[in-house]
Every structure is written in C-alpha cells, then in structure tokens.
Design a protein around this motif. Structure first.
Motif, mmCIF file in Angstrom:
data_model
loop_
_atom_site.group_PDB
_atom_site.id
_atom_site.type_symbol
_atom_site.label_atom_id
_atom_site.label_comp_id
_atom_site.label_asym_id
_atom_site.label_seq_id
_atom_site.Cartn_x
_atom_site.Cartn_y
_atom_site.Cartn_z
ATOM 1 N N SER A 120 0.829 -1.207 0.000
ATOM 2 C CA SER A 120 0.000 0.000 0.000
ATOM 3 C C SER A 120 0.866 1.262 0.000
ATOM 4 N N GLU A 121 1.908 1.265 0.803
ATOM 5 C CA GLU A 121 2.823 2.417 0.831
ATOM 6 C C GLU A 121 3.506 2.594 -0.522
ATOM 7 N N TRP A 122 3.944 1.488 -1.128
ATOM 8 C CA TRP A 122 4.611 1.557 -2.423
ATOM 9 C C TRP A 122 3.661 2.102 -3.489
ATOM 10 N N VAL A 123 2.399 1.628 -3.484
ATOM 11 C CA VAL A 123 1.412 2.096 -4.463
ATOM 12 C C VAL A 123 1.212 3.598 -4.320
ATOM 13 N N GLU A 124 1.085 4.080 -3.097
ATOM 14 C CA GLU A 124 0.899 5.523 -2.875
ATOM 15 C C GLU A 124 2.107 6.318 -3.358
ATOM 16 N N GLU A 125 3.315 5.823 -3.096
ATOM 17 C CA GLU A 125 4.527 6.496 -3.575
ATOM 18 C C GLU A 125 4.543 6.566 -5.098
ATOM 19 N N GLN A 126 4.161 5.469 -5.741
ATOM 20 C CA GLN A 126 4.144 5.428 -7.202
ATOM 21 C C GLN A 126 3.090 6.368 -7.781
ATOM 22 N N LYS A 127 1.944 6.459 -7.095
ATOM 23 C CA LYS A 127 0.897 7.379 -7.548
ATOM 24 C C LYS A 127 1.381 8.816 -7.503
ATOM 25 N N HIS A 128 2.049 9.193 -6.411
ATOM 26 C CA HIS A 128 2.526 10.569 -6.276
ATOM 27 C C HIS A 128 3.627 10.880 -7.281
ATOM 28 N N GLY A 129 4.409 9.880 -7.637
ATOM 29 C CA GLY A 129 5.454 10.074 -8.637
ATOM 30 C C GLY A 129 4.957 9.850 -10.046
ATOM 31 N N GLN A 130 3.672 9.590 -10.191
ATOM 32 C CA GLN A 130 3.028 9.321 -11.479
ATOM 33 C C GLN A 130 3.716 8.191 -12.235
ATOM 34 N N ALA A 131 4.199 7.191 -11.473
ATOM 35 C CA ALA A 131 4.883 6.056 -12.082
ATOM 36 C C ALA A 131 4.085 4.767 -11.976
ATOM 37 N N LEU A 132 2.899 4.831 -11.373
ATOM 38 C CA LEU A 132 2.090 3.634 -11.188
ATOM 39 C C LEU A 132 1.384 3.267 -12.491
ATOM 40 N N ARG A 133 1.690 2.103 -13.019
ATOM 41 C CA ARG A 133 1.068 1.647 -14.266
ATOM 42 C C ARG A 133 -0.302 1.047 -14.010
ATOM 43 N N ARG A 134 -0.431 0.313 -12.903
ATOM 44 C CA ARG A 134 -1.715 -0.265 -12.506
ATOM 45 C C ARG A 134 -1.633 -0.645 -11.037
ATOM 46 N N ALA A 135 -2.691 -0.400 -10.340
ATOM 47 C CA ALA A 135 -2.747 -0.756 -8.923
ATOM 48 C C ALA A 135 -3.059 -2.244 -8.808
ATOM 49 N N PRO A 136 -2.433 -2.929 -7.860
ATOM 50 C CA PRO A 136 -2.724 -4.348 -7.695
ATOM 51 C C PRO A 136 -4.030 -4.583 -6.930
ATOM 52 N N PHE A 137 -4.669 -5.699 -7.210
ATOM 53 C CA PHE A 137 -5.829 -6.171 -6.467
ATOM 54 C C PHE A 137 -5.264 -7.117 -5.413
ATOM 55 N N VAL A 138 -5.401 -6.754 -4.140
ATOM 56 C CA VAL A 138 -4.737 -7.484 -3.061
ATOM 57 C C VAL A 138 -5.739 -8.374 -2.330
ATOM 58 N N ILE A 139 -5.417 -9.662 -2.289
ATOM 59 C CA ILE A 139 -6.264 -10.655 -1.623
ATOM 60 C C ILE A 139 -5.538 -11.190 -0.400
ATOM 61 N N CYS A 140 -6.227 -11.211 0.728
ATOM 62 C CA CYS A 140 -5.667 -11.749 1.974
ATOM 63 C C CYS A 140 -5.853 -13.261 1.990
ATOM 64 N N THR A 141 -4.750 -13.980 2.159
ATOM 65 C CA THR A 141 -4.785 -15.443 2.227
ATOM 66 C C THR A 141 -4.339 -15.945 3.588
ATOM 67 N N SER A 142 -4.304 -15.084 4.575
ATOM 68 C CA SER A 142 -3.840 -15.451 5.910
ATOM 69 C C SER A 142 -4.759 -16.486 6.547
ATOM 70 N N VAL A 143 -4.165 -17.379 7.357
ATOM 71 C CA VAL A 143 -4.990 -18.331 8.102
ATOM 72 C C VAL A 143 -5.799 -17.605 9.170
#
Length: 117
Positions: A20-43
C-alpha cells in the motif's frame, strides 16, 4: 500487460502495508502503471478483516478456502478492474474490458436467426 489486472495474494498484514505504501509512492510520482488487487490469504483472515488492516485488502479468502472462494475472488477482481477509474473523473475505455466473448449485440443477432418451433 497493463491492460490486465495484477493480483497479489498476501498472507501478512505487514506485506500488504508495504504494498500500500509503495502504491501511494508510485501514484505521487506518477509512475504507477496499474494498482494491484490485493487478496488476503492469511490463516487468520477473520481477525485481519475485522481490524483496521482490512483497508489494505480488496478481498479475503477464508482459512480453508476452496475453488468457489477463489472463483469468487477472481470475479470480484474482474468487476473491480472493469469499474475502476483510469484517471480522476474518467471512466475506463472500451479497450480496458478483457472479455474473449463476443458483444451482446452479436449474441442477440445470433438468437434472431434461431428457429422457433
């Protein structure tokens, strides 16, 4: 391929937080090509889903998930992908849809040619 969604399956809140932090950094730098869809697989996905960390994930798989749960997650991702905004106040273009099937108009025209006995 930027026209397709990127799905991340993560089992730890810390990993999702870093993504999430990386995605926000990429958005601010206008370098984000696509945001990932994040699925929780934790037990422990029930606990994570009830915590503040639930904002880090798009979907949660149950502890003993099966094929139906995975299919649901993929369908949810597909709907998320099709309805996301490409830029502020802009809808996705027709080329963002990734269906291998024909259009509704084509399907309807095929039905028009069926014999009705």
């Amino acid at each position: 391929d930027q026209t397709r969604p990127l799905i991340l399956l993560l089992g730890k809140e810390e990993w999702a937080s870093q993504v999430s932090e990386w995605v926000e950094e990429q958005k601010h730098g206008q370098a984000l090509r696509r945001a990932p869809f994040v699925i929780c697989t934790s037990v422990d996905s029930d606990r994570i889903g009830a915590s503040v960390s639930n904002q880090l994930f798009h979907a949660f798989l149950p502890r003993n998930f099966g094929q139906k749960d995975v299919k649901w997650s993929l369908e949810y991702c597909r709907l998320w992908w099709l309805t996301r905004s490409v830029e502020p106040y802009q809808k996705p273009s027709d080329q963002d849809y990734f269906s291998d099937e024909g259009s509704v108009e084509e399907e309807l025209s095929d039905e028009d040619h069926c014999d009705m006995d």
